[in-house]
Design an enzyme around this catalytic site. Structure first.
Site, PDB file in Angstrom:
ATOM      1  N   ARG A   1     -10.779  60.569  54.815  1.00 15.17           N
ATOM      2  CA  ARG A   1     -11.112  61.670  53.846  1.00 15.17           C
ATOM      3  C   ARG A   1     -11.692  62.909  54.861  1.00 15.17           C
ATOM      4  NH1 ARG A   1     -11.807  61.747  48.380  1.00 15.17           N
ATOM      5  NH2 ARG A   1     -12.175  59.551  48.373  1.00 15.17           N
TER       6      ARG A   1
ATOM      7  N   LYS B   1      -1.960  69.857  41.810  1.00 10.17           N
ATOM      8  CA  LYS B   1      -2.763  68.588  41.999  1.00 10.17           C
ATOM      9  C   LYS B   1      -2.236  67.695  40.640  1.00 10.17           C
ATOM     10  CE  LYS B   1      -6.724  66.062  42.915  1.00 10.17           C
ATOM     11  NZ  LYS B   1      -6.471  64.849  41.813  1.00 10.17           N
TER      12      LYS B   1
ATOM     13  N   ARG C   1      -0.359  57.723  42.496  1.00 12.39           N
ATOM     14  CA  ARG C   1       0.035  58.089  44.006  1.00 12.39           C
ATOM     15  C   ARG C   1       0.939  57.018  44.070  1.00 12.39           C
ATOM     16  NH1 ARG C   1      -3.814  60.175  48.603  1.00 12.39           N
ATOM     17  NH2 ARG C   1      -2.295  60.583  50.309  1.00 12.39           N
TER      18      ARG C   1
HETATM   19  P1  AMP Z   1      -8.733  62.556  44.062  1.00 12.99           P
HETATM   20  O1  AMP Z   1      -7.964  61.160  43.244  1.00 12.99           O
HETATM   21  O2  AMP Z   1      -9.287  63.120  42.943  1.00 12.99           O
HETATM   22  O3  AMP Z   1      -9.347  62.308  45.136  1.00 12.99           O
HETATM   23  O4  AMP Z   1      -7.621  63.297  44.235  1.00 12.99           O
HETATM   24  C1  AMP Z   1      -6.462  62.927  45.484  1.00 12.99           C
HETATM   25  C2  AMP Z   1      -5.423  62.520  44.536  1.00 12.99           C
HETATM   26  O5  AMP Z   1      -4.650  63.329  43.977  1.00 12.99           O
HETATM   27  C3  AMP Z   1      -4.422  61.649  45.373  1.00 12.99           C
HETATM   28  O6  AMP Z   1      -4.628  60.535  45.823  1.00 12.99           O
HETATM   29  C4  AMP Z   1      -3.066  61.918  44.668  1.00 12.99           C
HETATM   30  O7  AMP Z   1      -2.775  60.624  43.771  1.00 12.99           O
HETATM   31  C5  AMP Z   1      -3.197  63.111  43.900  1.00 12.99           C
HETATM   32  N1  AMP Z   1      -2.242  64.344  44.037  1.00 12.99           N
HETATM   33  C6  AMP Z   1      -1.959  64.974  43.085  1.00 12.99           C
HETATM   34  N2  AMP Z   1      -1.049  65.925  43.534  1.00 12.99           N
HETATM   35  C7  AMP Z   1      -1.113  65.882  45.162  1.00 12.99           C
HETATM   36  C8  AMP Z   1      -0.860  66.847  46.058  1.00 12.99           C
HETATM   37  N3  AMP Z   1       0.196  67.850  45.696  1.00 12.99           N
HETATM   38  N4  AMP Z   1      -1.114  66.259  47.285  1.00 12.99           N
HETATM   39  C9  AMP Z   1      -1.951  65.352  47.385  1.00 12.99           C
HETATM   40  N5  AMP Z   1      -2.305  64.643  46.544  1.00 12.99           N
HETATM   41  C10 AMP Z   1      -2.083  64.731  45.156  1.00 12.99           C
END
Ligand code: AMP
Length: 596
Positions: free
Chosen positions: A420, A253, A258
């Site tokens: 989500r 991650k 994004r």
């Molecule tokens: P969060 O922002 O904490 O909800 O985490 C989701 C975000 O992680 C996504 O919107 C992406 O911007 C980011 N992300 C980073 N690496 C990945 C991955 N391998 N797959 C999906 N999302 C990712």
């Protein structure tokens, strides 16, 4: 349709704090709109001229609006400024002054239609070059001269970006379903169309023209961003594997921005998580995608990460802020280069892949991304036991990532556009610390500052997002962690979203001094989560009459401009964090959580 009807409905919507009433008022307005104007009404009601990604900006600053009102009403700028100090709203000032003028003019003009308004605003927004400001003013004052005071109020609010009716996308979809789909049951079909096109006006147009059948034929198309899929969170590898059926694909991650890239031949367009065009911010990413995507037409998703220009090491998200500027992107590009980690493919050469399972999308992805130094597919590993998952997580953190994303590889692992869900589960570094995880919360209200903080807000009322009810439930009041600079910046940011009463989508038992339309999102770290009778988050889930509250919240310094309010931490996540904390507590001591 005459614009006066629209203005009347806006006024009624503004006066209500009840969501259902708002939905019905809007449904009634849509029902009376013809095929030709329905999309225009949808856009105008959201204070725009097109979908978010179309980037047609009206951008009339308050200063210009004052001049405009002066020109139309014959009053001078000082008089307008005085009225503005009283009303605090240039729309209301325009209404007052236009009313005075109307009393003194006897001749009647042709009433304004929705088409008159939309077409003129559209023309204005597309006017550029030398002398464009004068031409814009000419167009607008022509409109305003024909407007009734009430129409004038809403016209001015629209062009200055102050409409703030607070109609959520989901409310708009409900209203469309009621007006044309035979009731709210039609929402699902409309929602799918919206999730893959991000264009409410387009969905409304097809609904009126071809009915629900036309809407169900909607397909992914290049140039229309797909609303991003989001992840749930869990705090142990054991829970994650269990939830995903004992097997999942774990991916790094990355901590960046994004981007959804649409490639059409040589042309690449980048959309942000909020569906805004950000192509100009990342010319280097565009170039990488142009060269390294082996498909004529494709839609892929990637994390764009800042890297150290000398060592190639991954840098935190904050460093990408240098790219958020109009000028000097070239310099920012040299000082703060980026790498792309591509993690999904949603469309390739005419085929929509959003309803295909993860494994099919993943193997296609590996086939079309030609890896290079600055562009790779996200590091991934198919895992079937907790030990491997833990090891992979450790590797991700050591490599500068936030944690890992665990993705379902089951047959139903489609790309859930705009949702989500549990097909993706994130597992982050912070979950392991003593503090609860950081949360992203929407600012829904504020309290005036005193003493040293006079003139700015001293604390903010923050809310988590309840996905089921599409509302924002307060979870904490936060006044710590802000520097003087932050407080000044916050005031400037939130005041743009000020509204006269609690927003219909906000659930709060606390009375804030000032209310906002949920829009600004900030990151907060809290010490613990407790049951609370004064906060609305996850009300009644644990105990009747109690919600959940985050205690000792502190602003981490991270603004979340890339997130819309609906991207805030959900109330379900807060509930999960509370339960997890209870489990930890039970594991160590027998202490009960304190009440606040
Ligand atoms: P969060 O922002 O904490 O909800 O985490 C989701 C975000 O992680 C996504 O919107 C992406 O911007 C980011 N992300 C980073 N690496 C990945 C991955 N391998 N797959 C999906 N999302 C990712």
């Amino acid at each position: 349709m005459q614009f006066s009807r629209v203005a009347e409905v806006y006024e009624s919507i503004e006066a209500t704090t009840k969501r259902l009433e708002m939905t019905d008022l809007l449904a009634d307005l849509l029902k009376h709109a013809s095929k030709k104007i329905i999309d225009k009404i949808v856009y105008l009601t959201q204070g725009r001229l097109g979908p978010t990604f179309s980037s047609v900006e009206m951008g009339i600053a308050e200063k210009l609006a004052i001049q405009l009102v002066a020109r139309t009403t014959g009053k001078d700028n000082t008089e307008i400024q005085m009225s503005l100090t009283k009303t605090g709203d240039i729309g209301e000032t325009a209404e007052l002054l236009l009313a005075k003028k109307t009393q003194s003019t006897l001749f009647k003009t042709l009433p304004l239609t929705v088409l008159d308004v939309y077409d003129t605003l559209d023309k204005m927004a597309h006017t550029s070059g030398t002398g464009s400001m004068e031409r814009k003013m000419g167009l607008l004052s022509g409109l305003l001269a024909r407007a009734t005071p009430k129409e004038g109020k809403y016209l001015i609010r629209i062009v200055t970006g102050n409409l703030r009716l607070g109609i959520a996308d989901m409310t708009m979809l409900d209203s469309m379903a009621i007006a044309y789909g035979g009731g709210k049951d039609a929402r699902n079909a409309l929602e799918r169309a919206y999730n893959i096109s991000s264009d409410l006006g387009k969905v409304a147009g097809i609904l009126v023209d071809e009915g629900l059948e036309g809407v169900s034929k909607f397909r992914v198309s290049l140039g229309n961003p797909i609303r991003p899929m989001m992840a749930e969170r869990l705090s142990t590898p054991e829970e994650i594997l269990k939830k995903l059926g004992g097997r999942c694909m774990a991916e790094f991650k990355y901590d960046g921005e994004r981007v959804q890239a649409h490639k059409n031949g040589n042309q690449v367009t980048l959309f942000s998580r909020r569906l805004e065009r950000i192509t100009e911010q990342y010319p280097d990413a565009v170039e990488l995608l142009r060269k390294h995507l082996r498909a004529e037409k494709a839609i892929v998703e990637a994390e764009c990460v800042a890297v150290n220009s000398k060592t190639g090491e991954l840098r935190p998200f904050q460093e990408l802020m240098h790219r958020r500027r109009k000028y000097g992107v070239k310099e920012a590009m040299a000082e703060h280069p980026v790498s792309l980690f591509v993690f999904d493919v949603l469309y390739a050469d005419g085929e929509d892949y959003t309803l295909e399972p993860y494994s099919k999308r993943h193997s296609l992805l590996e086939g079309i991304v030609l890896e290079g130094e600055r562009i790779k597919t996200a590091e991934s590993l198919l895992v079937e036991n907790v030990e491997d998952l833990k090891r992979f997580f450790k590797r991700a953190v050591e490599d500068g990532c936030e944690g890992i994303m665990c993705k379902s590889v089951n047959d139903d692992s489609v790309y859930q556009a705009g949702a989500r869900g549990w097909l993706w589960i994130k597992f982050k570094r912070d979950y392991q610390s003593e503090m609860i995880d950081t949360v992203d919360l929407a600012v829904v209200g504020a309290f005036h500052g005193r003493g040293k903080r006079a003139g700015v807000y001293g604390a903010f009322l923050l809310a988590a997002y309840n996905q089921k009810t599409d509302s924002f439930e307060t979870v904490t009041k936060c006044g710590t962690g802000f520097t003087d600079e932050d407080l000044a910046k916050m005031k400037e940011m939130v005041d743009k979203h000020k509204i006269p009463h609690r927003h219909p989508r906000v659930e709060s038992m606390i009375h804030a001094d000032v209310w906002f339309e949920p829009s600004i999102v900030i990151e907060v770290l809290g010490a613990e989560i407790t049951l609370s009778p004064v906060h609305a988050a996850a009300m009644n889930s644990i105990r009747k009459g109690s919600g959940l509250a985050i205690r000792f919240p502190r602003f981490t310094g991270k603004y979340r401009p890339e997130r819309s309010a609906e991207d805030s931490t959900t109330t379900a996540e807060v509930l999960g964090m509370y339960q997890n904390q209870l489990r930890k507590l039970k594991g160590s001591t027998q202490d009960k959580p304190t009440r606040s």
